[in-house]
Scaffold this motif. Structure first.
Motif, PDB file in Angstrom:
ATOM      1  N   LYS A 165       2.248   4.499   7.245  1.00 22.83           N
ATOM      2  CA  LYS A 165       3.552   5.111   7.048  1.00 22.83           C
ATOM      3  C   LYS A 165       4.566   4.044   6.659  1.00 22.83           C
ATOM      4  N   PRO A 166       5.646   4.432   5.994  1.00 33.38           N
ATOM      5  CA  PRO A 166       6.672   3.435   5.667  1.00 33.38           C
ATOM      6  C   PRO A 166       7.184   2.674   6.887  1.00 33.38           C
ATOM      7  N   GLU A 167       7.248   3.323   8.039  1.00 28.54           N
ATOM      8  CA  GLU A 167       7.721   2.652   9.239  1.00 28.54           C
ATOM      9  C   GLU A 167       6.743   1.617   9.783  1.00 28.54           C
ATOM     10  N   ASP A 168       5.542   1.556   9.229  1.00 25.59           N
ATOM     11  CA  ASP A 168       4.610   0.493   9.579  1.00 25.59           C
ATOM     12  C   ASP A 168       4.915  -0.812   8.852  1.00 25.59           C
ATOM     13  N   THR A 169       5.830  -0.771   7.912  1.00 26.34           N
ATOM     14  CA  THR A 169       6.194  -1.970   7.167  1.00 26.34           C
ATOM     15  C   THR A 169       6.737  -3.037   8.109  1.00 26.34           C
ATOM     16  N   ALA A 170       6.138  -4.211   8.075  1.00 27.46           N
ATOM     17  CA  ALA A 170       6.518  -5.295   8.973  1.00 27.46           C
ATOM     18  C   ALA A 170       5.691  -6.523   8.637  1.00 27.46           C
ATOM     19  N   VAL A 178       4.522  -0.710   3.149  1.00 28.62           N
ATOM     20  CA  VAL A 178       4.050   0.642   2.869  1.00 28.62           C
ATOM     21  C   VAL A 178       5.147   1.349   2.086  1.00 28.62           C
ATOM     22  N   SER A 179       4.901   1.569   0.822  1.00 29.61           N
ATOM     23  CA  SER A 179       5.923   2.134  -0.041  1.00 29.61           C
ATOM     24  C   SER A 179       5.277   2.707  -1.292  1.00 29.61           C
ATOM     25  N   VAL A 186       0.843  -1.186   0.000  1.00 28.57           N
ATOM     26  CA  VAL A 186       0.000   0.000   0.000  1.00 28.57           C
ATOM     27  C   VAL A 186       0.881   1.240   0.000  1.00 28.57           C
ATOM     28  N   GLN A 187       0.394   2.300  -0.605  1.00 25.86           N
ATOM     29  CA  GLN A 187       1.133   3.551  -0.629  1.00 25.86           C
ATOM     30  C   GLN A 187       1.031   4.276   0.712  1.00 25.86           C
ATOM     31  N   PRO A 188       2.023   5.101   1.044  1.00 22.78           N
ATOM     32  CA  PRO A 188       1.907   5.905   2.260  1.00 22.78           C
ATOM     33  C   PRO A 188       0.609   6.699   2.284  1.00 22.78           C
TER      34      PRO A 188
END
Length: 117
Positions: free
Chosen positions: A86-91, A115-116, A12-14
């Motif tokens: 947010k990108p920092e939610d990537t996990a 998230v990117s 998903v996009q930011p």
């Protein structure tokens, strides 16, 4: 056997949104606390949200105001709504079920959230 089956991850996009689902065995769902964890590469596993069998809800500071945990008892399913990603939610996000004494727990297989742009 007890199973937790997760779904809903993806790319998903930011600023976008996703909803994760975790379907649990009927034998444990009504009495266990349901938790969502996440783990990013090189980081410790983080507890992001949880809901008890009595309906008490808590969130990690990093997701407050953006994520929502809720459960549908009829479907033995717990959800994690994720907004303003947010990108920092990537996990990798994991569903966990924990009994009231903390001596028995179960884990899902994990679902990747990226998230990117």
């Amino acid at each position: 056997q007890v199973q937790l089956v997760e779904s809903g991850g993806g790319l998903v996009q930011p600023g976008g949104s996703l909803r994760l689902s975790c379907v649990a065995s009927r034998s444990i769902f009504s009495t266990f606390t349901m938790n969502w964890y996440r783990q990013a590469p090189g980081k410790q596993r983080e507890l992001v949200a949880w809901i008890t069998s009595a309906g008490s809800i808590n969130y990690a500071d990093s997701v407050k105001g953006r994520f929502t945990i809720f459960r549908d008892n009829a479907k033995n399913t717990v959800y994690l709504g994720m907004n303003t990603l947010k990108p920092e939610d990537t996990a990798v996000y994991y569903c966990n079920a924990l009994n009231v004494m903390g001596v028995e727990d179960y884990w899902g297989q994990g679902t990747q959230v990226t998230v990117s742009s």
